[in-house]
Write a protein that holds these residues in place. Structure first.
Motif, PDB file in Angstrom:
ATOM      1  N   ILE A 216       9.394   0.803 -12.629  1.00  0.00           N
ATOM      2  CA  ILE A 216       9.622   2.030 -11.876  1.00  0.00           C
ATOM      3  C   ILE A 216      10.177   1.645 -10.502  1.00  0.00           C
ATOM      4  CG2 ILE A 216       7.737   3.212 -13.081  1.00  0.00           C
ATOM      5  CD1 ILE A 216       6.034   2.904 -10.562  1.00  0.00           C
ATOM      6  N   PRO A 217      10.820   2.568  -9.772  1.00  0.00           N
ATOM      7  CA  PRO A 217      11.278   2.241  -8.412  1.00  0.00           C
ATOM      8  C   PRO A 217      10.101   1.802  -7.541  1.00  0.00           C
ATOM      9  CG  PRO A 217      12.273   4.286  -9.170  1.00  0.00           C
ATOM     10  CD  PRO A 217      11.228   3.917 -10.195  1.00  0.00           C
ATOM     11  N   ILE A 218      10.323   0.767  -6.738  1.00  0.00           N
ATOM     12  CA  ILE A 218       9.235   0.241  -5.918  1.00  0.00           C
ATOM     13  C   ILE A 218       8.741   1.281  -4.917  1.00  0.00           C
ATOM     14  CG2 ILE A 218      10.792  -0.793  -4.207  1.00  0.00           C
ATOM     15  CD1 ILE A 218       8.770  -3.140  -4.038  1.00  0.00           C
ATOM     16  N   THR A 219       9.629   2.153  -4.469  1.00  0.00           N
ATOM     17  CA  THR A 219       9.204   3.209  -3.540  1.00  0.00           C
ATOM     18  C   THR A 219       8.298   4.210  -4.237  1.00  0.00           C
ATOM     19  OG1 THR A 219      11.315   4.278  -4.069  1.00  0.00           O
ATOM     20  CG2 THR A 219      11.209   3.028  -2.021  1.00  0.00           C
ATOM     21  N   SER A 220       8.570   4.475  -5.500  1.00  0.00           N
ATOM     22  CA  SER A 220       7.698   5.369  -6.274  1.00  0.00           C
ATOM     23  C   SER A 220       6.361   4.697  -6.544  1.00  0.00           C
ATOM     24  CB  SER A 220       8.370   5.756  -7.589  1.00  0.00           C
ATOM     25  OG  SER A 220       9.617   6.364  -7.365  1.00  0.00           O
ATOM     26  N   PHE A 221       6.397   3.398  -6.742  1.00  0.00           N
ATOM     27  CA  PHE A 221       5.159   2.648  -6.954  1.00  0.00           C
ATOM     28  C   PHE A 221       4.268   2.748  -5.716  1.00  0.00           C
ATOM     29  CE2 PHE A 221       2.380  -0.972  -6.914  1.00  0.00           C
ATOM     30  CZ  PHE A 221       2.076  -1.245  -8.242  1.00  0.00           C
ATOM     31  N   VAL A 222       4.872   2.552  -4.548  1.00  0.00           N
ATOM     32  CA  VAL A 222       4.121   2.634  -3.298  1.00  0.00           C
ATOM     33  C   VAL A 222       3.505   4.017  -3.138  1.00  0.00           C
ATOM     34  CG1 VAL A 222       4.306   2.584  -0.783  1.00  0.00           C
ATOM     35  CG2 VAL A 222       5.444   0.832  -2.149  1.00  0.00           C
ATOM     36  N   GLY A 223       4.313   5.071  -3.412  1.00  0.00           N
ATOM     37  CA  GLY A 223       3.816   6.430  -3.247  1.00  0.00           C
ATOM     38  C   GLY A 223       2.732   6.794  -4.228  1.00  0.00           C
ATOM     39  N   ALA A 224       2.816   6.258  -5.467  1.00  0.00           N
ATOM     40  CA  ALA A 224       1.873   6.666  -6.498  1.00  0.00           C
ATOM     41  C   ALA A 224       0.627   5.786  -6.566  1.00  0.00           C
ATOM     42  CB  ALA A 224       2.568   6.670  -7.860  1.00  0.00           C
TER      43      ALA A 224
END
Length: 415
Positions: A216-224
Motif C-alpha cells: 500500500i502507499p507508505i503515506t496510507s500506511f502511516v495514516g492507517a
C-alpha cells in the motif's frame, strides 16, 4: 617388460576377483548392504543441502544483489543483541531527507511494514504482512505485478487507499473471483485492489513469504497504522547504479545518515546497512556446519559397511587359503595376490555405490516433489562413487596384505 608383467598380473587378479564374486553372489549382496545404506545417506545429505541452497536463492530472488538496505537492526547479529536494541528507529522524515540527498546518484525507497488481518466479504486471512511503500518499489525489487498495475506517485502523495496483493492473498481471499477494483478490508481500513504481484514461491524455513504480502502507499500506511516519529520503524532500500558502485555508495550513505542523526565523530553508527551477500554469507556458514555434521553422522553408516566388507574379506581369504598357496607355488607375486583381494573389495563397494545412487535418485525425486527443489548433480555422483571405492580399498587393505604374506607351503597344507 616389467610393466607388461604387472599389467598381466593385474588382468589375472581382476579375472579371479570377478570369478570369486560370481561364485558368492548372496554373500556379496549382503556385504554391499551397509555400503548401500551409507551411500544413500551421504547422497541424500548433500542433495538436501543443495536443495536448501536452491530454496534460499528462490525465496530471496526479489532481494537485489545491487541494493543496500538501511534499517535500525542488522540482518545478522553476531555481537551482543543489547548493543542494538536501544538504537532509535529510523523515522519517515529521515528517510525522505536521505532520499533527497541521494537524488541523481541512487534510487531510494522507504518502506514500513506490519501485520494486519484482512477480509473480503466472508473470507478472512489473519496476520498478513502489510508493506507501506512507494512507486519506486519496482525499481529496487525484481518482483513485478502479474495482473493490474503497481502504486503510482500521485497515489503516494495523496494517500490513496489502494493496494497490490500477493498471490497467496489473492487465492485466500478471492479464490476464482477477479480481485481487480474490488474493495477489501486491511485492519479497519478499506482499500481497493489495483494489482496482483507475480508468484515468488513459498516461505523458506519459516522466513518471509513474499506471496503473503500486500503493498500500500507508505503515506496510507502511516495514516492507517502508525505515526511518523518512532511509532513505526522505517527501512530504506537503495539501489546502486551498479554492483561496482556499491562500496562508494555505502560510504556516502553512512556519511549522510550520520549527519541526519547528528552523530559526533566519536559516536558509533546507530543504524545498520545490510546487503544480500551478508545474508548469503551467514546462510552458507550455517549450511557448511550443518552439512559437515550431517556427513559426519552419515559416515558412521559407511564405517559400519566398511567393517562388514573387511570381515567378509577375512572370511574369503581364510576360505581360499589353499588357492593362494597354489597361485604362489606357480609363481604369483605377493603384489598380485594383494591386488586380487583389493580389487574384489573395491568392486563389492562400487556395486553398493551404484545401487545406492539408484535408490538415492528415488529419494531425491520424492524430496523434489514434496519439500524443496533438489536434484542429483554430477559432482555428487562422482564423490559418492569415489567414496564407495575408497571405503572398499581401505576395508580390503589389511585382509589383502594378510593374504599376500601367507607362506605358500603352509597355505597348501591348509584344509
Amino acid at each position: 617388460m616389467r610393466g607388461l608383467r604387472l599389467a598381466l598380473d593385474l588382468q589375472e587378479s581382476v579375472r579371479i576377483a570377478f570369478g570369486a564374486l560370481r561364485a558368492n553372489k548372496a554373500r556379496g549382496a549382503l556385504t554391499t548392504l551397509g555400503i548401500i545404506i551409507g551411500i544413500v545417506a551421504v547422497i541424500t545429505t548433500m542433495t538436501a543441502a543443495n536443495g536448501l541452497r536452491n530454496t534460499f536463492r528462490e525465496s530471496f530472488s526479489s532481494v537485489g544483489a545491487d541494493v543496500l538496505y538501511i534499517s535500525r537492526m542488522p540482518w545478522v547479529i553476531q555481537d551482543d543483541f543489547f548493543l542494538y536494541r536501544n538504537r532509535p528507529p529510523i523515522d519517515y522524515k529521515e528517510a525522505r531527507e536521505l532520499e533527497k540527498h541521494l537524488r541523481g546518484s541512487a534510487v531510494a525507497n522507504p518502506t514500513m511494514n506490519g501485520r494486519q488481518d484482512t477480509k473480503y466479504r466472508s473470507e478472512r486471512m489473519d496476520g498478513v504482512t502489510i508493506i507501506g511503500t512507494t512507486e519506486k518499489q519496482l525499481l529496487v525489487s525484481n518482483a513485478q505485478p502479474a495482473v493490474g498495475r503497481f502504486i503510482l506517485p500521485f497515489e503516494v502523495n495523496y494517500k490513496h487507499k489502494v493496494c497490490v496483493i500477493g498471490n497467496d492473498v489473492r487465492k485466500g481471499l478471492f479464490g476464482e473471483v477477479d480481485p481487480l477494483n474490488k474493495e477489501m478490508k486491511i485492519g479497519r481500513t478499506t482499500f481497493r485492489v489495483i494489482g496482483v504481484m507475480e508468484e515468488q514461491g513459498g516461505s523458506f524455513l519459516g522466513g518471509p513469504n513474499f506471496d503473503r504480502q500486500i503493498f500500500i502507499p507508505i503515506t496510507s500506511f502511516v495514516g492507517a497504522f502508525g505515526g511518523l516519529h518512532g511509532r513505526q520503524d522505517v527501512n530504506i532500500a537503495i539501489k546502486a547504479p551498479s554492483e561496482a558502485a556499491m562500496s562508494d555508495l555505502e560510504y556516502k550513505i553512512i556519511g549522510e545518515m550520520r549527519k541526519l542523526r547528528g552523530l559526533r565523530p566519536t559516536e558509533k553508527d546507530n543504524f545498520s546497512i545490510n546487503r544480500l551477500d551478508t545474508l548469503v554469507g551467514a546462510f552458507n556458514n550455517v549450511m557448511g556446519v550443518v552439512l559437515l555434521v550431517g556427513l559426519l553422522i552419515t559416515s558412521i553408516s559407511l564405517f559400519v559397511g566398511g567393517v562388514g566388507v573387511m570381515n567378509i574379506m577375512f572370511v574369503s581369504i581364510t576360505e581360499r587359503t589353499r588357492e593362494i598357496g597354489i597361485r604362489k607355488a606357480i609363481g604369483a607375486k605377493p603384489l598380485s595376490i594383494m591386488f586380487q583381494f583389493l580389487f574384489e573389495a573395491a568392486v563389492i563397494c562400487l556395486l553398493g555405490g551404484v545401487i545406492g545412487i539408484v535408490l538415492s535418485a528415488g529419494v531425491t525425486a520424492a524430496i523434489n516433489a514434496s519439500l524443496m527443489p533438489a536434484n542429483l548433480s554430477v559432482p555428487i555422483l562422482f564423490i559418492a562413487l569415489m567414496v564407495a571405492v575408497s571405503v572398499g580399498l581401505l576395508a580390503g587393505l589389511v585382509p589383502a596384505w594378510r593374504g599376500a604374506r601367507l607362506n605358500p607351503i603352509e597355505a597348501l597344507r591348509y584344509e
